[in-house]
Design a protein around this motif. Sequence first.
Motif, mmCIF file in Angstrom:
data_model
loop_
_atom_site.group_PDB
_atom_site.id
_atom_site.type_symbol
_atom_site.label_atom_id
_atom_site.label_comp_id
_atom_site.label_asym_id
_atom_site.label_seq_id
_atom_site.Cartn_x
_atom_site.Cartn_y
_atom_site.Cartn_z
ATOM 1 N N TRP A 1 2.096 4.406 -0.416
ATOM 2 C CA TRP A 1 2.418 2.976 -0.413
ATOM 3 C C TRP A 1 1.177 2.153 -0.724
ATOM 4 C CZ3 TRP A 1 7.277 1.832 -0.829
ATOM 5 C CH2 TRP A 1 8.226 2.711 -0.326
ATOM 6 N N GLY A 2 1.358 1.065 -1.431
ATOM 7 C CA GLY A 2 0.254 0.178 -1.755
ATOM 8 C C GLY A 2 -0.490 0.620 -3.000
ATOM 9 N N PRO A 3 -1.461 -0.182 -3.425
ATOM 10 C CA PRO A 3 -2.153 0.098 -4.681
ATOM 11 C C PRO A 3 -3.341 1.060 -4.561
ATOM 12 C CG PRO A 3 -2.792 -2.055 -3.843
ATOM 13 C CD PRO A 3 -1.822 -1.495 -2.857
ATOM 14 N N GLU A 4 -3.708 1.431 -3.328
ATOM 15 C CA GLU A 4 -4.886 2.291 -3.142
ATOM 16 C C GLU A 4 -4.594 3.712 -3.622
ATOM 17 O OE1 GLU A 4 -7.836 1.177 -2.195
ATOM 18 O OE2 GLU A 4 -6.941 -0.814 -2.066
ATOM 19 N N VAL A 5 -5.460 4.211 -4.515
ATOM 20 C CA VAL A 5 -5.289 5.573 -5.033
ATOM 21 C C VAL A 5 -5.799 6.576 -3.992
ATOM 22 C CG1 VAL A 5 -5.975 7.184 -6.853
ATOM 23 C CG2 VAL A 5 -5.538 4.783 -7.407
ATOM 24 N N VAL A 6 -4.958 7.558 -3.682
ATOM 25 C CA VAL A 6 -5.361 8.617 -2.747
ATOM 26 C C VAL A 6 -6.078 9.702 -3.536
ATOM 27 C CG1 VAL A 6 -4.551 10.335 -1.076
ATOM 28 C CG2 VAL A 6 -3.364 8.131 -1.295
ATOM 29 N N LYS A 7 -7.285 10.026 -3.127
ATOM 30 C CA LYS A 7 -8.062 11.022 -3.867
ATOM 31 C C LYS A 7 -7.523 12.431 -3.594
ATOM 32 C CE LYS A 7 -12.243 8.321 -4.258
ATOM 33 N NZ LYS A 7 -13.541 8.004 -3.719
ATOM 34 N N GLY A 8 -7.648 13.270 -4.606
ATOM 35 C CA GLY A 8 -7.251 14.662 -4.442
ATOM 36 C C GLY A 8 -5.802 14.952 -4.780
ATOM 37 N N LEU A 9 -5.055 13.911 -5.199
ATOM 38 C CA LEU A 9 -3.636 14.129 -5.533
ATOM 39 C C LEU A 9 -3.379 14.110 -7.039
ATOM 40 C CD1 LEU A 9 -1.713 12.050 -2.804
ATOM 41 C CD2 LEU A 9 -2.076 14.517 -2.909
ATOM 42 N N GLY A 10 -4.452 14.039 -7.822
ATOM 43 C CA GLY A 10 -4.269 14.014 -9.270
ATOM 44 C C GLY A 10 -4.009 12.610 -9.784
ATOM 45 N N PRO A 11 -3.585 12.516 -11.061
ATOM 46 C CA PRO A 11 -3.363 11.180 -11.649
ATOM 47 C C PRO A 11 -2.233 10.426 -10.951
ATOM 48 C CG PRO A 11 -2.605 12.911 -13.138
ATOM 49 C CD PRO A 11 -3.304 13.596 -12.017
ATOM 50 N N ALA A 12 -2.444 9.107 -10.819
ATOM 51 C CA ALA A 12 -1.444 8.270 -10.154
ATOM 52 C C ALA A 12 -0.688 7.451 -11.193
ATOM 53 C CB ALA A 12 -2.130 7.336 -9.165
ATOM 54 N N MET A 13 0.596 7.221 -10.931
ATOM 55 C CA MET A 13 1.418 6.406 -11.835
ATOM 56 C C MET A 13 1.868 5.148 -11.097
ATOM 57 S SD MET A 13 3.748 9.496 -13.352
ATOM 58 C CE MET A 13 4.787 8.416 -14.306
ATOM 59 N N ALA A 14 1.626 3.993 -11.710
ATOM 60 C CA ALA A 14 1.946 2.717 -11.059
ATOM 61 C C ALA A 14 3.260 2.116 -11.555
ATOM 62 C CB ALA A 14 0.813 1.722 -11.292
ATOM 63 N N TRP A 15 3.770 2.613 -12.674
ATOM 64 C CA TRP A 15 4.916 1.965 -13.344
ATOM 65 C C TRP A 15 6.144 1.853 -12.441
ATOM 66 C CZ3 TRP A 15 9.429 4.058 -16.250
ATOM 67 C CH2 TRP A 15 10.027 3.097 -17.086
ATOM 68 N N TYR A 16 6.482 2.939 -11.752
ATOM 69 C CA TYR A 16 7.661 2.899 -10.871
ATOM 70 C C TYR A 16 7.472 1.833 -9.789
ATOM 71 C CZ TYR A 16 8.441 7.616 -12.816
ATOM 72 O OH TYR A 16 8.621 8.685 -13.652
ATOM 73 N N GLY A 17 6.274 1.793 -9.232
ATOM 74 C CA GLY A 17 5.989 0.843 -8.154
ATOM 75 C C GLY A 17 6.066 -0.598 -8.629
ATOM 76 N N ILE A 18 5.570 -0.835 -9.833
ATOM 77 C CA ILE A 18 5.608 -2.201 -10.393
ATOM 78 C C ILE A 18 7.061 -2.615 -10.665
ATOM 79 C CG2 ILE A 18 4.992 -3.593 -12.411
ATOM 80 C CD1 ILE A 18 2.404 -2.003 -12.606
ATOM 81 N N MET A 19 7.831 -1.696 -11.252
ATOM 82 C CA MET A 19 9.226 -2.030 -11.582
ATOM 83 C C MET A 19 10.061 -2.246 -10.332
ATOM 84 S SD MET A 19 10.596 -0.456 -15.002
ATOM 85 C CE MET A 19 11.153 1.086 -14.344
ATOM 86 N N ALA A 20 9.871 -1.364 -9.330
ATOM 87 C CA ALA A 20 10.648 -1.489 -8.092
ATOM 88 C C ALA A 20 10.329 -2.806 -7.395
ATOM 89 C CB ALA A 20 10.351 -0.307 -7.175
ATOM 90 N N GLU A 21 9.054 -3.122 -7.366
ATOM 91 C CA GLU A 21 8.603 -4.367 -6.732
ATOM 92 C C GLU A 21 9.194 -5.586 -7.453
ATOM 93 O OE1 GLU A 21 4.296 -4.607 -5.552
ATOM 94 O OE2 GLU A 21 4.214 -5.631 -7.470
ATOM 95 N N ALA A 22 9.068 -5.586 -8.777
ATOM 96 C CA ALA A 22 9.575 -6.718 -9.561
ATOM 97 C C ALA A 22 11.090 -6.850 -9.407
ATOM 98 C CB ALA A 22 9.194 -6.548 -11.029
ATOM 99 N N ALA A 23 11.798 -5.715 -9.466
ATOM 100 C CA ALA A 23 13.260 -5.748 -9.384
ATOM 101 C C ALA A 23 13.724 -6.225 -8.006
ATOM 102 C CB ALA A 23 13.839 -4.370 -9.685
ATOM 103 N N LEU A 24 13.062 -5.741 -6.959
ATOM 104 C CA LEU A 24 13.472 -6.113 -5.597
ATOM 105 C C LEU A 24 13.250 -7.606 -5.334
ATOM 106 C CD1 LEU A 24 14.506 -4.992 -2.884
ATOM 107 C CD2 LEU A 24 12.114 -4.743 -2.185
ATOM 108 N N ILE A 25 12.046 -8.074 -5.648
ATOM 109 C CA ILE A 25 11.742 -9.495 -5.414
ATOM 110 C C ILE A 25 12.640 -10.377 -6.281
ATOM 111 C CG2 ILE A 25 9.958 -11.277 -5.647
ATOM 112 C CD1 ILE A 25 7.899 -9.093 -4.936
ATOM 113 N N ALA A 26 12.803 -9.986 -7.545
ATOM 114 C CA ALA A 26 13.634 -10.780 -8.462
ATOM 115 C C ALA A 26 15.089 -10.806 -8.001
ATOM 116 C CB ALA A 26 13.532 -10.225 -9.870
#
Lengths: 153, 105
Positions: free
Chosen positions: B40-65
């Motif tokens: 949760w949140g924008p902080e990247v957790v180290k050791g988990l490999g590459p992070a993807m933000a797209w799903y989080g941005i879309m879910a956030e935008a869709a929910l608020i909208a």
Amino acid sequence: MMIAVLIVHGLLAVALLGAITHQCLSALRAKPASTLSFVDRYTGVNQRVFTWAVVILYGTTTLLGAIIYPSYRLNVRVPFEEMSLGWAVGLFELKEHFGGLGLCLLPVYAWLWQPQQMQSHARDRLAITAILAFIVWWDLLVGHVLNNIRGLP
Amino acid sequence: MRLRFSPIIFMLAYCLVYVAALLWDLPAFLYYPLHGQLSWGPEVVKGLGPAMAWYGIMAEAALIAAILAVIVPDRWFANRLHNVLWTVPVAAMLICTFLMRTFFG
């Protein structure tokens, strides 16, 4: 499995491209068809019948794209970065963001094509349809080019 | 009170939230495809490999909208943005393109 999803994603994208292009060009061509030329036949369709097909195809294509995306992130983007193909990563980033923004156009697009709005929102209807068409064309072409550079394993 | 979904407010709010989340790097969550995990949140957790933000941005935008589309009356926006509604997604796409310029430098 991902290859199968990618193929269905591509096929649905082609169907979507056909539907939105047909509707958009037909809406852009203001004058009614007068002859039986190919262009007249192509544009002389009932534009409203494409609306729900576009909404369903766009939603389904984006959903399948979202399923494939992690595989791209791990198996395609990383090699792109290793090959210093920053422009390819950038093109995909734009594809992803345009596709995501296109989703929010679908409710207003469907609303604008309702019979009640036909007289009052002509410019918005045409512009939103054209924006969706641009997004679909961009996403399909970028996806095709990037898949040619390096497809999913 | 009768709730009514406004497609105009949904589009406006989604574009605004999407661009803001991209601009300030504020996705609701990040997805780590290598391990199939979320954080949760924008902080990247180290050791988990590459992070993807797209799903989080879309879910956030869709929910608020979606919430705003139900609670905010659209008459004011519908009157003022009549026939210029399309400028909002175009502006959002241009801002996205500007933000992605570093990939082409």
